[in-house]
Write an enzyme that holds these catalytic residues in place. Structure first.
Site, short mmCIF file in Angstrom:
data_model
loop_
_atom_site.label_atom_id
_atom_site.label_comp_id
_atom_site.label_asym_id
_atom_site.label_seq_id
_atom_site.Cartn_x
_atom_site.Cartn_y
_atom_site.Cartn_z
N LEU A 152 0.85 -1.19 0.00
CA LEU A 152 0.00 0.00 0.00
C LEU A 152 0.89 1.24 0.00
CD1 LEU A 152 -2.87 -0.86 2.52
CD2 LEU A 152 -3.00 -0.76 0.03
N GLY A 157 2.81 6.02 -4.69
CA GLY A 157 3.92 6.69 -5.37
C GLY A 157 3.80 6.59 -6.87
N GLY A 203 6.86 -0.99 -11.43
CA GLY A 203 7.63 -1.25 -12.63
C GLY A 203 8.09 -2.68 -12.53
N CYS A 252 7.43 -8.02 -13.91
CA CYS A 252 6.34 -8.96 -13.61
C CYS A 252 4.95 -8.37 -13.69
CB CYS A 252 6.56 -9.52 -12.21
SG CYS A 252 8.19 -10.23 -12.05
N LYS A 303 13.19 -0.76 -8.56
CA LYS A 303 13.04 -0.75 -7.11
C LYS A 303 14.44 -0.81 -6.50
CE LYS A 303 11.97 -4.75 -5.09
NZ LYS A 303 11.24 -5.96 -4.70
C1 UGA Z 1 6.72 -9.24 -7.92
C2 UGA Z 1 5.93 -9.96 -6.81
O1 UGA Z 1 5.95 -9.17 -5.62
C3 UGA Z 1 6.54 -11.34 -6.54
O2 UGA Z 1 5.75 -12.03 -5.59
C4 UGA Z 1 6.59 -12.13 -7.84
O3 UGA Z 1 7.20 -13.38 -7.67
C5 UGA Z 1 7.38 -11.35 -8.88
O4 UGA Z 1 6.76 -10.08 -9.08
C6 UGA Z 1 7.38 -12.12 -10.18
O5 UGA Z 1 6.31 -12.37 -10.74
O6 UGA Z 1 8.45 -12.57 -10.63
P1 UGA Z 1 9.01 -7.84 -8.02
O7 UGA Z 1 8.45 -7.30 -9.31
O8 UGA Z 1 10.39 -8.39 -8.02
O9 UGA Z 1 8.05 -9.00 -7.44
O10 UGA Z 1 9.01 -6.68 -6.94
P2 UGA Z 1 7.92 -6.04 -5.97
O11 UGA Z 1 8.52 -5.86 -4.65
O12 UGA Z 1 6.64 -6.76 -6.04
O13 UGA Z 1 7.73 -4.59 -6.62
C7 UGA Z 1 7.13 -4.39 -7.90
C8 UGA Z 1 6.92 -2.92 -8.14
O14 UGA Z 1 5.86 -2.42 -7.34
C9 UGA Z 1 8.13 -2.05 -7.82
O15 UGA Z 1 8.29 -1.09 -8.85
C10 UGA Z 1 7.75 -1.37 -6.52
O16 UGA Z 1 8.35 -0.13 -6.38
C11 UGA Z 1 6.25 -1.24 -6.68
N1 UGA Z 1 5.54 -1.16 -5.38
C12 UGA Z 1 5.56 -2.20 -4.51
C13 UGA Z 1 4.81 -0.01 -5.08
O17 UGA Z 1 4.76 0.96 -5.85
N2 UGA Z 1 4.13 0.03 -3.89
C14 UGA Z 1 4.13 -0.99 -3.02
O18 UGA Z 1 3.47 -0.88 -1.96
C15 UGA Z 1 4.87 -2.15 -3.33
#
Ligand code: UGA
Length: 456
Positions: free
Chosen positions: A272, A275, A279, A282, A342
């Site tokens: 949650l 921002g 990106g 996935c 990230k």
């Molecule tokens: C995501 C999923 O979280 C994993 O469970 C999954 O295995 C993976 O995709 C995949 O399919 O391979 P990932 O893309 O590595 O993992 O990273 P995340 O931590 O999920 O972040 C994804 C994006 O969402 C980032 O750009 C992050 O900045 C953004 N984000 C995340 C937000 O803007 N707000 C949030 O509260 C959380």
């Protein structure tokens, strides 16, 4: 168990290293000879915290090769972890998956082999992989007898924390229509499920962590779990971003709002963080694929589509806010803090920084970027982008008309902002991640606008 992993990208390498660490005999296969040479020397081709350390700890059980015979011949479990990048129509490109399946059919020789799809594949791909393996196996016309079963084992690891997500997972999901395959995979994952391995000092077991859920299902359900999980996480982010825009208008603070709703255990406080939006490789790819699968069955997926639309809007809003502030972008110098999608990764796929920098350059601005780990890759992979690379975070501020915070590296929060302010031509920061301390900015004389907070 003798295990082969096809593909040494994020997923394949993390899985291979972790399984070797858990005591299995793992051979990782990749077509990229240079990458394999580096891996043999113990060098990880990607930046992922502690991957090198775990590779070292697991080195006795870990081999890398470009030779499919070496990897597949006696393997009992074979993971397919090749890339499935998006095609322009939203469907994933399955050509790597196809050739992996064909190699498996050519080279397997163990009496019973479980072929595990770890790549994110369209629903129904398990059956397709099975038929490809079968055709390739039969085409050899040899006198050996191997039985094989295809299973799906989606991964849920996040880049930047991939190893602890793997070793201390919330769950392991395994889907197959044959119980024999599920039994083999339960055995493979046993040390992880029961947490009987000795935790590495650099990846300590979280306090009170005792066991990992093992969920078994049919093949299609496991395949859909992966898409549904990513789409749900993506829409959680887009939902909070939609509320964040309203927050700005009504004078609320999205961080209080997110906390307030997240404390409801039915909602939960993770994902949650408002921002600039998501990106990475996935969420964009998987939500597009889910919509495209729905279409094949005559279903529209309006919620998933809305999550994508809101996400695209977040990036556009950064430029709008900047234009509003500076009026003219031509000839301006804009700094970007953070390039990867990230923190704690050098992965640049679908990184908001790229889109922002391109739009700013298009409008005649000079853009300077900095990232603690992703610059080497950015120089190589973004060679089409007119981006200047700063030597350190400080230099991003030099002569800048505005600085955008795009990736929330903790070190960006700690910069000596009073000094940074002195370097700026126009003291303005646009915080796309809700990280900057309002008081510190005020003390430094910097005007701060944060997505989701009304500017006062
Ligand atoms: C995501 C999923 O979280 C994993 O469970 C999954 O295995 C993976 O995709 C995949 O399919 O391979 P990932 O893309 O590595 O993992 O990273 P995340 O931590 O999920 O972040 C994804 C994006 O969402 C980032 O750009 C992050 O900045 C953004 N984000 C995340 C937000 O803007 N707000 C949030 O509260 C959380």
């Amino acid at each position: 168990m003798k295990t082969a992993i096809i593909g040494t990208g994020y997923v394949g390498l993390t899985t291979g290293v972790a399984l070797a660490f858990l005591g299995h005999e793992v051979t990782c296969l990749d077509v990229d000879a240079h990458k394999v040479e580096e891996l043999k020397k113990g060098k990880s081709p990607i930046y992922e915290p502690h991957l090198d350390d775990l590779m070292k700890a697991a080195s006795q059980n870990l081999r890398f090769t470009v030779d499919p015979v070496e990897a597949l011949k006696n393997a009992e479990v074979i993971f397919i972890a090749v890339g499935t990048p998006s095609l322009p129509d939203g469907n994933p490109n399955l050509s790597y998956l196809k050739s992996a399946a064909q190699s498996i059919g050519h080279y397997i020789s163990s009496p019973f082999v479980v072929i595990v799809n770890k790549s994110t594949v369209p629903i129904g791909s398990g059956n397709w992989v099975e038929s490809l393996v079968r055709d390739a196996y039969r085409a050899q016309n040899v006198d050996k007898k191997s039985e094989f079963v295809v299973a799906s084992n989606p991964e849920f690891l996040r880049e930047g924390s991939a190893l602890s997500d793997m070793l201390y997972a919330d769950r392991v999901v395994v889907g197959s229509d044959e119980t024999r395959a599920l039994d083999v995979l339960r055995k493979l994952y046993q040390p992880l499920l029961e947490q009987t391995f000795e935790a590495p000092s650099f990846l300590p077991r979280p306090e009170g962590f005792r066991a990992v859920h093992f969920l078994t299902s049919d093949l299609q359900s496991a395949e859909l779990i992966k898409y549904a999980a990513n789409a749900f996480l993506a829409l959680k982010i887009s939902f909070i971003n939609e509320i964040a825009e309203l927050s700005e208008k009504v004078g609320a603070d999205i961080h209080h709002v997110a906390r307030g709703i997240g404390l409801d255990s039915r909602i939960g406080n993770r994902f949650l963080q408002a921002g600039i939006g998501w990106g990475g490789s996935c969420f964009g790819k998987d939500t597009a694929a889910l919509i495209s699968t729905g279409k094949e069955y005559g279903l529209s997926m309006p919620i998933t589509q809305a999550a994508r639309d809101v996400n695209a809007r977040q990036r556009a809003r950064m430029i709008e806010i900047l234009m509003n502030e500076l009026k003219i972008l031509k000839g301006r110098k804009i700094g970007i803090l953070g390039l990867a999608f990230k923190p704690f990764t050098d992965d640049l796929r679908d990184a908001p920084a790229y889109e922002l920098a391109s739009k700013l350059v298009e409008r005649g601005a000079k853009v300077v970027g900095y990232d603690p780990v992703a610059m080497t890759r950015a120089k190589r992979e973004w060679s089409d982008l007119e981006l200047e690379y700063a030597e350190n975070a400080h230099s991003v501020f030099s002569e800048a008309d505005a600085v955008l915070l795009v990736t929330e590296w903790p070190e960006f929060k700690m910069l000596p902002y009073s000094e940074c302010a002195k370097l700026m031509k126009n003291k303005f920061i646009l915080d796309g991640r809700g990280q900057m301390d309002k008081e510190a900015m005020k003390n430094a004389g910097i005007k701060l606008i944060t997505l989701g907070k009304s500017s006062t």
